[in-house]
Design a protein around this motif. Structure first.
Motif, PDB file in Angstrom:
ATOM      1  N   GLN A   1      39.545  46.962  31.249  1.00  0.00           N
ATOM      2  CA  GLN A   1      38.226  47.150  29.986  1.00  0.00           C
ATOM      3  C   GLN A   1      36.955  47.485  30.897  1.00  0.00           C
ATOM      4  O   GLN A   1      36.001  47.780  29.969  1.00  0.00           O
ATOM      5  N   ALA A   2      36.870  47.465  32.100  1.00  0.00           N
ATOM      6  CA  ALA A   2      35.789  47.818  32.854  1.00  0.00           C
ATOM      7  C   ALA A   2      36.173  47.952  34.067  1.00  0.00           C
ATOM      8  O   ALA A   2      37.338  47.787  34.672  1.00  0.00           O
ATOM      9  N   PRO A   3      35.199  48.787  35.120  1.00  0.00           N
ATOM     10  CA  PRO A   3      35.398  49.272  36.384  1.00  0.00           C
ATOM     11  C   PRO A   3      36.156  48.175  37.333  1.00  0.00           C
ATOM     12  O   PRO A   3      36.967  48.383  37.988  1.00  0.00           O
ATOM     13  N   VAL A   4      35.529  46.881  37.108  1.00  0.00           N
ATOM     14  CA  VAL A   4      35.985  45.719  37.472  1.00  0.00           C
ATOM     15  C   VAL A   4      36.650  44.791  36.672  1.00  0.00           C
ATOM     16  O   VAL A   4      36.115  44.359  35.584  1.00  0.00           O
ATOM     17  N   HIS A   5      37.890  44.696  36.361  1.00  0.00           N
ATOM     18  CA  HIS A   5      38.368  43.763  35.601  1.00  0.00           C
ATOM     19  C   HIS A   5      39.554  42.800  36.201  1.00  0.00           C
ATOM     20  O   HIS A   5      40.613  42.995  36.605  1.00  0.00           O
ATOM     21  N   ILE A   6      39.324  41.360  36.802  1.00  0.00           N
ATOM     22  CA  ILE A   6      40.133  40.508  37.458  1.00  0.00           C
ATOM     23  C   ILE A   6      40.352  39.331  36.501  1.00  0.00           C
ATOM     24  O   ILE A   6      39.724  39.005  35.816  1.00  0.00           O
ATOM     25  N   LEU A   7      41.671  38.874  36.687  1.00  0.00           N
ATOM     26  CA  LEU A   7      42.316  37.859  35.902  1.00  0.00           C
ATOM     27  C   LEU A   7      42.346  36.789  36.921  1.00  0.00           C
ATOM     28  O   LEU A   7      42.832  37.021  38.119  1.00  0.00           O
ATOM     29  N   VAL A   8      41.747  35.509  36.941  1.00  0.00           N
ATOM     30  CA  VAL A   8      41.752  34.384  37.791  1.00  0.00           C
ATOM     31  C   VAL A   8      42.618  33.304  36.955  1.00  0.00           C
ATOM     32  O   VAL A   8      42.351  32.959  35.804  1.00  0.00           O
ATOM     33  N   ILE A   9      43.685  32.792  37.437  1.00  0.00           N
ATOM     34  CA  ILE A   9      44.661  31.971  36.906  1.00  0.00           C
ATOM     35  C   ILE A   9      44.748  30.681  37.971  1.00  0.00           C
ATOM     36  O   ILE A   9      44.759  30.909  39.240  1.00  0.00           O
ATOM     37  N   PRO A  10      44.973  29.530  37.137  1.00  0.00           N
ATOM     38  CA  PRO A  10      45.730  28.638  38.263  1.00  0.00           C
ATOM     39  C   PRO A  10      47.292  28.695  38.434  1.00  0.00           C
ATOM     40  O   PRO A  10      47.948  29.379  37.544  1.00  0.00           O
ATOM     41  N   LYS A  11      47.701  28.638  39.677  1.00  0.00           N
ATOM     42  CA  LYS A  11      49.229  28.864  39.822  1.00  0.00           C
ATOM     43  C   LYS A  11      49.979  28.089  38.811  1.00  0.00           C
ATOM     44  O   LYS A  11      50.974  28.525  38.461  1.00  0.00           O
TER      45      LYS A  11
ATOM     46  N   ASN B   1      54.037  33.358  41.535  1.00  0.00           N
ATOM     47  CA  ASN B   1      55.174  33.040  42.405  1.00  0.00           C
ATOM     48  C   ASN B   1      55.735  34.072  43.178  1.00  0.00           C
ATOM     49  O   ASN B   1      56.691  34.265  43.753  1.00  0.00           O
ATOM     50  N   LYS B   2      54.881  35.443  43.077  1.00  0.00           N
ATOM     51  CA  LYS B   2      55.250  36.738  43.759  1.00  0.00           C
ATOM     52  C   LYS B   2      56.720  36.995  43.318  1.00  0.00           C
ATOM     53  O   LYS B   2      57.333  37.890  43.995  1.00  0.00           O
ATOM     54  N   GLU B   3      57.208  36.927  42.149  1.00  0.00           N
ATOM     55  CA  GLU B   3      58.510  37.486  41.518  1.00  0.00           C
ATOM     56  C   GLU B   3      58.090  38.648  41.186  1.00  0.00           C
ATOM     57  O   GLU B   3      59.291  39.510  41.057  1.00  0.00           O
ATOM     58  N   ILE B   4      57.023  39.002  40.599  1.00  0.00           N
ATOM     59  CA  ILE B   4      56.692  40.381  40.229  1.00  0.00           C
ATOM     60  C   ILE B   4      55.323  40.696  40.995  1.00  0.00           C
ATOM     61  O   ILE B   4      54.642  39.777  41.071  1.00  0.00           O
ATOM     62  N   PRO B   5      55.050  41.984  41.402  1.00  0.00           N
ATOM     63  CA  PRO B   5      53.887  42.319  41.993  1.00  0.00           C
ATOM     64  C   PRO B   5      52.787  42.183  41.107  1.00  0.00           C
ATOM     65  O   PRO B   5      52.604  42.438  39.973  1.00  0.00           O
ATOM     66  N   GLY B   6      51.850  41.867  41.772  1.00  0.00           N
ATOM     67  CA  GLY B   6      50.202  41.826  41.270  1.00  0.00           C
ATOM     68  C   GLY B   6      49.369  42.418  42.096  1.00  0.00           C
ATOM     69  O   GLY B   6      49.379  42.414  43.425  1.00  0.00           O
TER      70      GLY B   6
ATOM     71  N   ASN C   1      44.059  30.934  46.762  1.00  0.00           N
ATOM     72  CA  ASN C   1      43.912  29.876  47.661  1.00  0.00           C
ATOM     73  C   ASN C   1      45.251  28.915  47.223  1.00  0.00           C
ATOM     74  O   ASN C   1      46.098  29.371  46.498  1.00  0.00           O
ATOM     75  N   GLU C   2      45.171  27.811  47.635  1.00  0.00           N
ATOM     76  CA  GLU C   2      46.290  26.803  47.368  1.00  0.00           C
ATOM     77  C   GLU C   2      46.757  27.023  45.690  1.00  0.00           C
ATOM     78  O   GLU C   2      47.805  26.546  45.506  1.00  0.00           O
ATOM     79  N   ASP C   3      45.700  26.791  44.834  1.00  0.00           N
ATOM     80  CA  ASP C   3      45.972  26.369  43.600  1.00  0.00           C
ATOM     81  C   ASP C   3      45.498  27.640  42.576  1.00  0.00           C
ATOM     82  O   ASP C   3      45.864  27.454  41.291  1.00  0.00           O
ATOM     83  N   ILE C   4      44.775  28.481  43.206  1.00  0.00           N
ATOM     84  CA  ILE C   4      44.300  29.584  42.369  1.00  0.00           C
ATOM     85  C   ILE C   4      44.941  31.086  42.916  1.00  0.00           C
ATOM     86  O   ILE C   4      44.789  31.320  43.793  1.00  0.00           O
ATOM     87  N   ILE C   5      45.133  31.831  41.764  1.00  0.00           N
ATOM     88  CA  ILE C   5      45.402  33.353  42.332  1.00  0.00           C
ATOM     89  C   ILE C   5      44.570  34.152  41.425  1.00  0.00           C
ATOM     90  O   ILE C   5      44.419  34.123  40.303  1.00  0.00           O
ATOM     91  N   ALA C   6      43.922  35.353  41.671  1.00  0.00           N
ATOM     92  CA  ALA C   6      43.298  36.272  41.025  1.00  0.00           C
ATOM     93  C   ALA C   6      43.918  37.800  41.476  1.00  0.00           C
ATOM     94  O   ALA C   6      44.176  38.011  42.632  1.00  0.00           O
ATOM     95  N   PHE C   7      43.897  38.673  40.351  1.00  0.00           N
ATOM     96  CA  PHE C   7      44.499  39.958  40.525  1.00  0.00           C
ATOM     97  C   PHE C   7      43.960  40.785  39.439  1.00  0.00           C
ATOM     98  O   PHE C   7      43.465  40.402  38.569  1.00  0.00           O
ATOM     99  N   ASN C   8      43.978  42.156  39.711  1.00  0.00           N
ATOM    100  CA  ASN C   8      43.447  43.076  38.690  1.00  0.00           C
ATOM    101  C   ASN C   8      44.242  43.158  37.378  1.00  0.00           C
ATOM    102  O   ASN C   8      45.474  43.165  37.552  1.00  0.00           O
ATOM    103  N   ASP C   9      43.374  43.251  36.527  1.00  0.00           N
ATOM    104  CA  ASP C   9      44.178  43.444  35.033  1.00  0.00           C
ATOM    105  C   ASP C   9      44.735  44.685  35.040  1.00  0.00           C
ATOM    106  O   ASP C   9      44.145  45.664  35.606  1.00  0.00           O
ATOM    107  N   ILE C  10      45.734  44.692  34.349  1.00  0.00           N
ATOM    108  CA  ILE C  10      46.784  46.209  34.421  1.00  0.00           C
ATOM    109  C   ILE C  10      46.267  46.920  33.479  1.00  0.00           C
ATOM    110  O   ILE C  10      46.551  48.347  33.477  1.00  0.00           O
ATOM    111  N   ASN C  11      45.311  46.537  32.442  1.00  0.00           N
ATOM    112  CA  ASN C  11      44.654  47.577  31.408  1.00  0.00           C
ATOM    113  C   ASN C  11      43.302  47.130  31.328  1.00  0.00           C
ATOM    114  O   ASN C  11      42.507  46.418  30.776  1.00  0.00           O
TER     115      ASN C  11
END
Ligand code: AMP
Ligand code: ZN
Length: 110
Positions: free
Chosen positions: A34-44, A11-16, A22-32
């Motif tokens: 575990q690899a050079p690339v670590h992305i989390l993909v979630i349904p909104k 909801n963009k209430e806190i920064p990611g 897209n309309e239903d999905i958002i993906a952002f970098n993991d805050i901690n």
């Protein structure tokens, strides 16, 4: 859902550090990471875990978005993980799919 950190990111209430949306999905970098690339993909939409993901269309969208993210970011070899339940390592109870890449990943993971 109130008090859900991933709903707040969606909801963009806190920064990611958002890498895809897209309309239903958002993906952002993991805050901690575990690899050079670590992305989390979630349904909104707030869905607690894979056990509650009954929407086939959304389940398909989650995987489609992985393909799109990897294409967009030129991620060739990667691991996808969905932890379900405390004993399996789930800490945030808003379903998320991990994308890990950028270093050799052992199998089995332990
Ligand atoms: P899991 O253990 O599968 O539930 O994964 C939760 C993941 O969320 C962990 O890898 C955390 O590092 C990550 N995480 C927790 N809070 C945030 C946040 N505010 N922004 C990005 N990643 C987060
Ligand atoms: Zn949520």
């Amino acid at each position: 859902m109130d008090n859900c950190i991933f709903c707040k990111i969606a909801n963009k209430e806190i920064p990611g550090n958002i890498v895809y949306e897209n309309e239903d999905i958002i993906a952002f970098n993991d805050i901690n990471p575990q690899a050079p690339v670590h992305i989390l993909v979630i349904p909104k939409k707030h869905i607690e875990s894979l056990n509650e993901l009954a929407d086939k269309n959304l389940a398909g969208e989650l995987l489609d978005s992985v393909r799109e993210i990897c294409k967009k970011l030129n991620i060739k070899d990667y691991r996808t993980v969905i932890n379900t339940g405390k004993e399996a390592g789930q800490e945030v109870f808003h379903i998320h799919l991990h994308i890990l890449s950028g270093r050799p990943l052992k199998w089995p993971p332990g």
